[in-house]
Design an enzyme around this catalytic site. Structure first.
Site, short mmCIF file in Angstrom:
data_model
loop_
_atom_site.label_atom_id
_atom_site.label_comp_id
_atom_site.label_asym_id
_atom_site.label_seq_id
_atom_site.Cartn_x
_atom_site.Cartn_y
_atom_site.Cartn_z
N ASP A 85 -10.05 -2.52 -5.82
CA ASP A 85 -9.24 -1.49 -5.17
C ASP A 85 -9.26 -0.22 -6.03
O ASP A 85 -9.01 -0.30 -7.24
CB ASP A 85 -7.82 -2.02 -5.05
CG ASP A 85 -6.85 -1.07 -4.37
OD1 ASP A 85 -7.26 0.01 -3.93
OD2 ASP A 85 -5.66 -1.44 -4.29
N HIS A 143 -8.47 -3.61 -1.59
CA HIS A 143 -7.21 -3.10 -1.07
C HIS A 143 -6.96 -3.69 0.32
O HIS A 143 -7.90 -3.96 1.07
CB HIS A 143 -7.29 -1.58 -0.98
CG HIS A 143 -6.00 -0.91 -0.67
ND1 HIS A 143 -5.06 -0.63 -1.62
CD2 HIS A 143 -5.46 -0.48 0.50
CE1 HIS A 143 -4.02 -0.04 -1.07
NE2 HIS A 143 -4.24 0.05 0.23
N SER A 180 0.83 -1.20 0.00
CA SER A 180 0.00 0.00 0.00
C SER A 180 0.87 1.26 0.00
O SER A 180 1.68 1.45 -0.91
CB SER A 180 -0.97 -0.05 1.18
OG SER A 180 -1.91 0.98 1.12
#
Length: 312
Positions: free
Chosen positions: A254, A284, A159
């Site tokens: 995502d 995500h 991320s």
């Protein structure tokens, strides 16, 4: 593709406690959300040694945690993975993704150095970038002190950590070192101004929403125009040639999916060897759910295997 049923169960569990939208919460409240994710990691993967230490970067110390797995042979230097945790540049620490570190160290057969870089909004851009690049330098200079090989270094980030890994690889190239052999990027943010389809298709989540993403950007950046800086948006770098071989994971549901795909494509067009691993039916941050979700375990293992294969 529909949402993975095991992921749906996790999300139902998270939704069992009603809460306001994350983008309306304070920094402290968001950090509590991030901490709560650790309960979905599952059993602790044993390793041979875990050592907490720190290095000096300018006027502050950067805490790091060094994992030596049982899979590393004794008696000769092992490759090293430098890991940057996720959390939107706002939350996360050495504990929040301890399971990432343990699994990837074990699967890759590398010594893994997890980096507790400075967080926003207390330390906005470029604080995190300065710390992650300094960590790479420290690892190269000190690898021999913890049984690692300074000539075989991989970067791994998830991320926001994926963003920082991509940026750090670019900084190493731009500054003439240290040499990075491989980078693994899990659903990274690569373009602050991305306006592709996934930003609309997945604007309401699940999990990461576009308003929450904007909240993170607002906490991280000092001014909106910083988003054009390649140290924020690595996809916007003018020259991607000469970067290390790359493994990129993207999640179908995502908002960041398409910018991850675009970064993989741009690297490939620049002559960089790229493996793109799209994962269907997941949002995500799905790698946080290794306790309950088989595909989360499988893909985290794949990341570790890819790093190990690259550093043989």
């Amino acid at each position: 593709m529909a949402l993975n049923p095991q992921i749906q169960t996790v999300l139902d569990d998270l939704a069992a406690t009603p809460a306001p939208a994350a983008n309306t919460l304070t920094v402290a409240e968001n950090r509590a959300i991030g901490l709560a994710f650790t309960s979905f990691a599952g059993d602790v993967v044993p390793v041979r040694e875990v050592r907490d230490t720190a290095f000096r970067n300018g006027d502050h110390d950067v805490p790091i945690r060094i994992y030596t797995p049982e899979t590393v042979p004794t008696g000769s230097p092992a490759p090293v993975t430098v890991f940057f945790h996720g959390g939107g540049w706002v939350f996360g620490d050495l504990d929040s993704q301890d399971h990432f570190a343990r699994v990837v160290a074990t699967r890759s057969k590398t010594v893994l150095v997890s980096v507790d870089y400075r967080l926003a909004p207390e330390h906005r851009f470029p604080g995190a970038v300065e710390d992650t690049y300094a960590a790479l330098q420290w690892v190269e200079q000190n690898a021999g002190t913890f049984g690692a090989d300074s000539k075989r270094i991989a970067l791994f980030g998830e991320s926001a950590g994926g963003n920082l890994a991509a940026v750090t690889a670019q900084e190493a190239k731009r500054r003439g070192g240290p040499t990075v052999t491989f980078q693994a990027l899990a659903y990274p943010a690569t373009d602050r101004f991305d306006d592709s389809a996934s930003m609309y298709d997945n604007a309401a989540g699940p999990l990461l929403t576009r308003p929450w993403l904007e909240w993170f950007w607002g906490a991280y950046l000092n001014t909106p125009d910083e988003g054009a800086d390649p140290r924020v948006s690595p996809l916007r770098a003018e020259d991607l040639t000469g970067l290390p071989a790359t493994f990129i994971v993207t999640a179908e549901l995502d908002p960041l999916r398409d910018q991850g795909i675009r970064y993989a494509d741009a690297l490939r067009e620049a002559g960089v060897p790229v493996t793109h691993r799209p994962v269907g039916g997941v949002p995500h941050a799905f790698l946080s759910f290794t306790r309950d979700v088989q595909v989360s375990r499988d893909v985290l293992n794949e990341i570790g295997d890819a790093i190990g294969a690259a550093l043989v």
